[in-house]
Structures are given as C-alpha cells and as structure tokens.
Enzyme design. Sequence first.
Site, PDB file in Angstrom:
ATOM      1  N   GLY A  94       0.837  -1.286  -0.030  1.00  0.00           N
ATOM      2  CA  GLY A  94       0.265   0.103   0.121  1.00  0.00           C
ATOM      3  C   GLY A  94       0.698   1.253  -0.049  1.00  0.00           C
ATOM      4  O   GLY A  94       0.517   2.328   0.396  1.00  0.00           O
TER       5      GLY A  94
ATOM      6  N   ASN B 114       1.649   3.151  -2.486  1.00  0.00           N
ATOM      7  CA  ASN B 114       0.791   4.083  -3.345  1.00  0.00           C
ATOM      8  C   ASN B 114      -0.242   4.601  -2.708  1.00  0.00           C
ATOM      9  O   ASN B 114      -0.681   5.952  -2.838  1.00  0.00           O
ATOM     10  CB  ASN B 114       0.590   3.309  -4.823  1.00  0.00           C
ATOM     11  CG  ASN B 114       1.642   3.204  -5.772  1.00  0.00           C
ATOM     12  OD1 ASN B 114       2.054   4.417  -6.283  1.00  0.00           O
ATOM     13  ND2 ASN B 114       2.168   2.221  -6.048  1.00  0.00           N
TER      14      ASN B 114
ATOM     15  N   MET C  91      -3.922  -7.309  -7.483  1.00  0.00           N
ATOM     16  CA  MET C  91      -3.398  -8.065  -8.141  1.00  0.00           C
ATOM     17  C   MET C  91      -4.567  -9.072  -8.756  1.00  0.00           C
ATOM     18  O   MET C  91      -4.552 -10.450  -9.058  1.00  0.00           O
ATOM     19  CB  MET C  91      -2.496  -9.045  -7.485  1.00  0.00           C
ATOM     20  CG  MET C  91      -1.274  -8.334  -6.753  1.00  0.00           C
ATOM     21  SD  MET C  91      -0.477  -7.572  -7.964  1.00  0.00           S
ATOM     22  CE  MET C  91       0.552  -8.741  -8.703  1.00  0.00           C
TER      23      MET C  91
ATOM     24  N   HIS D 264       0.875   0.891 -12.954  1.00  0.00           N
ATOM     25  CA  HIS D 264       1.809  -0.107 -13.510  1.00  0.00           C
ATOM     26  C   HIS D 264       3.319   0.107 -13.351  1.00  0.00           C
ATOM     27  O   HIS D 264       3.562   1.102 -13.880  1.00  0.00           O
ATOM     28  CB  HIS D 264       1.079  -0.454 -14.954  1.00  0.00           C
ATOM     29  CG  HIS D 264       1.853  -1.865 -15.463  1.00  0.00           C
ATOM     30  ND1 HIS D 264       1.672  -3.394 -15.045  1.00  0.00           N
ATOM     31  CD2 HIS D 264       2.853  -1.926 -16.399  1.00  0.00           C
ATOM     32  CE1 HIS D 264       2.175  -3.848 -15.639  1.00  0.00           C
ATOM     33  NE2 HIS D 264       3.110  -3.516 -16.347  1.00  0.00           N
TER      34      HIS D 264
ATOM     35  N   GLU E 242       6.495   6.231  -8.811  1.00  0.00           N
ATOM     36  CA  GLU E 242       5.070   6.017  -8.669  1.00  0.00           C
ATOM     37  C   GLU E 242       4.525   6.761  -7.821  1.00  0.00           C
ATOM     38  O   GLU E 242       3.117   7.407  -7.986  1.00  0.00           O
ATOM     39  CB  GLU E 242       4.763   4.450  -8.285  1.00  0.00           C
ATOM     40  CG  GLU E 242       5.294   3.574  -9.419  1.00  0.00           C
ATOM     41  CD  GLU E 242       4.931   2.241  -8.657  1.00  0.00           C
ATOM     42  OE1 GLU E 242       4.246   1.725  -7.703  1.00  0.00           O
ATOM     43  OE2 GLU E 242       5.159   1.118  -9.518  1.00  0.00           O
TER      44      GLU E 242
HETATM   45  C1  GRF Z   1       3.389  -0.983  -7.548  1.00  0.00           C
HETATM   46  O1  GRF Z   1       4.991  -1.139  -8.037  1.00  0.00           O
HETATM   47  C2  GRF Z   1       2.368  -0.969  -8.673  1.00  0.00           C
HETATM   48  O2  GRF Z   1       3.042  -0.558  -9.823  1.00  0.00           O
HETATM   49  C3  GRF Z   1       1.954  -2.408  -8.945  1.00  0.00           C
HETATM   50  O3  GRF Z   1       1.938  -3.014  -7.669  1.00  0.00           O
HETATM   51  C4  GRF Z   1       2.944  -2.383  -6.941  1.00  0.00           C
HETATM   52  C5  GRF Z   1       2.182  -1.831  -5.488  1.00  0.00           C
HETATM   53  O4  GRF Z   1       2.956  -1.371  -4.453  1.00  0.00           O
HETATM   54  N1  GRF Z   1       0.937  -2.245  -9.656  1.00  0.00           N
HETATM   55  P1  GRF Z   1       2.113  -0.927  -3.420  1.00  0.00           P
HETATM   56  O5  GRF Z   1       1.376  -1.783  -2.708  1.00  0.00           O
HETATM   57  O6  GRF Z   1       1.432   0.304  -3.800  1.00  0.00           O
HETATM   58  O7  GRF Z   1       3.571  -0.468  -2.558  1.00  0.00           O
END
Ligand code: GRF
Length: 207
Positions: free
Chosen positions: A17, A19, A97, A116, A181
């Site tokens: 998490g 992001n 996922m 992504h 990101e």
């Molecule tokens: C990130 O690298 C995102 O691009 C991919 O999954 C990862 C998630 O990371 N879709 P987080 O759970 O937000 O740390």
Amino acid sequence: MGSSKKLSIAVLGSGKGSNFQSIADAIEAGTLNAEVVCVISDVEDAYILERAKKLGVPAHYISAAPFKTKLAGNAEQKYIETIKEAGTEIIALAGFMRIIKPDLLEAFSGRIINIHPSLLPSFPGLAGWTQALEHGSKVAGCTVHYVDAEMDAGPIIVQEAVPVLDDDTAETLHARIQVKEHVAYPEALQLIATDAIEILGRRVVKK
Ligand code: GRF
C-alpha cells in the site's frame, strides 16, 4: 485548491500500500483535492489495510474466492456494493492483483485507473520491472492509465521514466520506479479531480 468539491476515491490493493500512502500524503499536503472514501483488499493481512486503519480510512477485506486471478461472481458484486456505498467517484487500483471484469468496468465506466510498474505498452503483466531488467532496457518507469477490458492497456494519463543502472537488481530497480509511482499517482488523480483532462481516442489530453 479553492473550495471545489473533493474527488471521492476508492483504493483497491493487495499488498503493502505504498501508493495508497502517497495518495493520502498528497491529500494531507494539499496537492490532491480528494478524499479516500474506502480501501478494499482481497488479502486479509495486506499492509494496505493497516495503513488505512491508521489513517482513519474505512478499510475492508473482501475475499475474492474462489477465483485466483480475477474479480468475478459474488465477490465482484460485493466489491461493487461496497464501492458504491462509500460514494466513490473514481477507483484507483494500487497493486490490486486481479483482473477487473465487465460488471465492475461497466458500473464505473471510464472511472477506474491503475498504476503499472513499466512504461506501457512495454512489459504489461506481472513484475514489469523484472521484465525490463531481463530484456536489457536502459529506461524503465511507471504508467498511470485508465482501465479497460484488456490488461494494462487503457489510455495513458501519466508516465514517469527512470534509468536502468548496470548494477541494478530487481529490488533496486523496483525501488527507483516506486519513488516515481508515488509522484505519478497523486498527479494523475489531481488531473482528474480538477477535471483537467479528457480522453480522445487512445490519447489523454489537457482540456
Ligand atoms: C506497484 O509497483 C504498482 O505499480 C504495482 O504493484 C505495486 C504496488 O505497490 N501495480 P504498493 O502496494 O502500492 O506499495
């Protein structure tokens, strides 16, 4: 930021998490005019749920069983219900996922985005950073894009690039991409929050 209405975001994630955290941090900092109205995970002990609880954001574990890689059937209906009940305007997939199927896509048509870890259309699918490293790419990065029926294929909102270094491992490259990101996702959401972009065919352009 003015007094304009906040964008209501539902964040879906299966993992740590970071992001989601960057979205919450941008809201706190005043650079994203939004509110995370719920966080949902298909993994009961995912750290994203802990983060949400710490921040006082409604956190839901909703099993997606019996499916392994898609969100479908009764589980999909429960997700749709919970997301709607929270008053969601935009769904932000952040490390979720599972493949999104037509019922959810139709319920939130044009209102689901994903991050992504590659410069799409290169390296869709799992572990984009590892794919870039193994391919020998000199540049890698991340993409925030609208979600459509094809995996990692919808119109691109924001991309950020990073170099691939000679001594990179999968871990060091992923870490470098994640730094980007955490800038790109709040930026893309703010473009939506301020109604600053529109989709023209495959292209997302400033209004
Ligand atoms: C990130 O690298 C995102 O691009 C991919 O999954 C990862 C998630 O990371 N879709 P987080 O759970 O937000 O740390």
